[in-house]
Design an enzyme around this catalytic site. Structure first.
Site, PDB file in Angstrom:
ATOM      1  CE  LYS A   1      -3.714  -2.582   0.692  1.00 37.17           C
ATOM      2  NZ  LYS A   1      -4.825  -2.714  -0.276  1.00 37.17           N
TER       3      LYS A   1
ATOM      4  CG  HIS B   1      -7.321 -10.167  -6.222  1.00 35.19           C
ATOM      5  ND1 HIS B   1      -8.565  -9.600  -6.413  1.00 35.19           N
ATOM      6  CD2 HIS B   1      -6.870  -9.694  -5.040  1.00 35.19           C
ATOM      7  CE1 HIS B   1      -8.847  -8.814  -5.380  1.00 35.19           C
ATOM      8  NE2 HIS B   1      -7.839  -8.853  -4.532  1.00 35.19           N
TER       9      HIS B   1
END
EC number: 4.1.1.39
Length: 453
Positions: A175, A294
Site C-alpha cells: 500500500k 485474485h
C-alpha cells in the site's frame, strides 16, 4: 412447393409458444454419475408455478428455445436437453424455491470453464419470467473433472518449493496500491519480506500504469526478493500481477517473471477471464511458476442473495481453470463472510472429497479425484489481533494476507512484518501445545508482544 417441404407440412407441428414443462420438467429422472448438476435459487414473477419456471431454467440453459423448430427433428432432444428433476421450497422464503437441473456431459467442451459457464449461466439470467435467479452450487462429475489440469502445482508441491511446513503462510499487499514509483514499491517489498513475511503482493489493479510500468516493477521486486532471501535464509516471493489488456501481454509478463527466476505470478481471474486464466495456469505448470489468483469483481456476481452466482461456484470454477491460491474471505475483518458457509467453500478448494452438507451451503457431494488443491487466502481488514481466530479457522494450509495490518505499524513496514510473524508463530506454538485459541487468543498475543515490536 418442393416435395420435401410438402411432406413436412403434411406431418408438421403446431407453431407457437411452447410450454417447457411438457419437455424439460422430469421429476422421475434419475441423475447419472456423468451429469453436471446445478442448484438454482429461483424467484419467479408473481403467479407463475414453480414447475413452469424450473423447467424454463433447464430449457433456456440447454437446448430449448421459445418454440418448436424444424431442426429439432434432426437431433435427439432426450439425449441433449437439460432436465429440471427436483424442486424444493427455500425455508423462510414464500416466493423462492431451489430448482435442481441435470445437464448431459455431451453439452460441454472438455477442459473449458468458459464453455461450461456460457451454457449454464450465459443466457438464462435475463429470462423475463424470472424476477431473480442465483446459481447456488454445481456438481462437477469425475468424468468432466478429469479433462482439466487444475491448479498448476497444488498445496503440497508449493510447500515443497518453499520448504515451509506446519503453519499458515504470511503475506502483505503493498500500500498505497497506486501511485508508488517502482523503486519505492520494491523498497516496501524488501522491508516486508525481510521482516518475516513469506510473500508480498501486487494489488489487483496494479498492472502497468504510467507511474509504474510492469517491467520496472518486476525488476525492483525481484531485487527485493533476492536480497531478503540472502539475509533471512528463507525462500520469498512477490505476487507479480501478470494481468493485462491482451492474452499476449499477459504471457509476455509471465515469461519475464520466469526469466527473473521468481517463484510466483498473479492473475485477476474474473476480470481477466477464464480462457486467459487457464492459459496462464498451463504455462505456470510447464515452467515451474506458482499462480496466485485474485477475485476482483466477485462481489458484482456473488453478493446479492437472490441473484447472480454464489462464490462457491466461482471457487470450483477456479480450481478447474487453475490457480494455487485464491482470496476466499476472512470471517473476521472488513469483508462479508459467514463462518460455516466460508469454511464450506474453503474445503471445496482444499479437499479431495467433500460430502453434501446444506448447513455449510454444499448442495452436492463433490469428488475432485486427482485435481490438486488450492490454498485459500484470508485478506482484507485483518491485523495481529485477528491472528488467533484466523489460525483456528483456516488452519495451516492457508495464506494470511495483511495490508494495513503490516504497513500500518507505527514503527514502519519491517516492524509490522515482524509483528505479524511473531503473532503467527505464537499462535501456532500455543495451538500445538493444546491451548484454546478462541478463549486464550488475546492473552497469547499479549505474551508475544513482550518479544516483538
Amino acid at each position: 412447393m418442393s416435395p420435401q417441404t410438402e411432406t413436412k407440412a403434411g406431418v408438421g407441428f403446431k407453431a407457437g409458444v411452447n410450454e417447457y414443462k411438457l419437455t424439460y420438467y422430469t421429476p422421475e429422472y434419475e441423475t447419472k454419475d456423468t451429469d453436471i448438476l446445478a442448484a438454482f435459487r429461483v424467484t419467479p414473477q408473481p403467479g407463475v408455478p414453480p414447475e413452469e419456471r424450473g423447467e424454463a431454467v433447464a430449457a433456456e440453459s440447454s437446448t430449448g428455445t421459445w418454440t418448436t423448430v424444424w431442426t429439432d427433428g434432426l437431433t435427439s432432444l432426450d439425449r441433449y436437453k437439460g432436465r429440471c428433476y427436483h424442486i424444493e421450497p427455500v425455508p423462510g422464503e414464500e416466493d423462492q424455491f431451489i430448482a435442481y437441473v441435470a445437464y448431459p456431459l455431451d453439452l460441454f467442451e472438455e477442459g473449458s470453464v468458459t464453455n461450461m459457464f456460457t451454457s449454464i449461466v450465459g443466457n438464462v439470467f435475463g429470462f423475463k419470467a424470472l424476477r431473480a435467479l442465483r446459481l447456488e452450487d454445481l456438481r462437477i462429475p469425475v468424468a468432466y473433472v478429469k479433462t482439466f489440469q487444475g491448479p498448476p502445482h497444488g498445496i503440497q508441491v508449493e510447500r515443497d518449493k518453499l520448504n515451509k511446513y506446519g503453519r499458515p503462510l504470511l503475506g502483505c499487499t503493498i500500500k498505497p496500491k497506486l501511485g508508488l514509483s517502482a523503486k519505492n514499491y520494491g523498497r516496501a517489498v524488501y522491508e516486508c519480506l525481510r521482516g518475516g513475511l513469506d510473500f508480498t503482493k501486487d494489488d489487483e489493479n496494479v498492472n502497468s500504469q504510467p507511474f509504474m510500468r510492469w517491467r520496472d516493477r518486476f525488476l525492483f521486486c525481484a531485487e527485493a526478493i533476492y536480497k531478503s532471501q540472502a539475509e533471512t535464509g528463507e525462500i520469498k516471493g512477490h505476487y507479480l500481477n501478470a494481468t493485462a489488456g491482451t492474452c499476449e501481454d499477459m504471457m509476455k509478463r509471465a515469461v519475464f517473471a520466469r526469466e527473473l527466476g521468481v517463484p510466483i505470478v498473479m492473475h485477476d481471474y474474473l476480470t481477466g477471464g477464464f480462457t486467459a486464466n487457464t492459459t496462464l495456469a498451463h504455462y505456470c505448470r510447464d515452467n515451474g511458476l506458482l499462480l496466485h489468483i485474485h477475485r476482483a469483481m466477485h462481489a458484482v456476481i456473488d453478493r446479492q442473495k437472490n441473484h447472480g452466482m454464489h462464490f462457491r461456484v466461482l471457487a470450483k470454477a477456479l480450481r478447474m481453470s487453475g490457480g494455487d491460491h485464491i482470496h476466499a474471505g476472512t470471517v473476521v475483518g472488513k469483508l462479508e463472510g459467514e463462518r460455516d458457509i466460508t469454511l464450506g467453500f474453503v474445503d471445496l478448494l482444499r479437499d479431495d472429497y467433500i460430502e453434501k452438507d446444506r448447513s455449510r451451503g454444499i448442495y452436492f457431494t463433490q469428488d475432485w479425484v486427482s485435481l490438486p488443491g488450492v490454498i485459500p487466502v484470508a485478506s482484507r481488514g485483518i491485523h495481529v489481533w485477528h491472528m488467533p481466530a484466523l489460525t483456528e479457522i483456516f488452519g495451516d494450509d492457508s495464506v494470511l494476507q495483511f495490508g494495513g495490518g503490516t504497513l500500518g505499524h507505527p514503527w514502519g513496514n519491517a516492524p509490522g512484518a515482524v509483528a505479524n510473524r511473531v503473532a503467527l508463530e505464537a499462535c501456532v506454538k500455543a495451538r500445538n501445545e493444546g491451548r484454546d485459541l478462541a478463549a486464550e487468543g488475546g492473552e497469547i498475543i499479549r505474551e508475544a508482544c513482550k518479544w516483538s515490536p
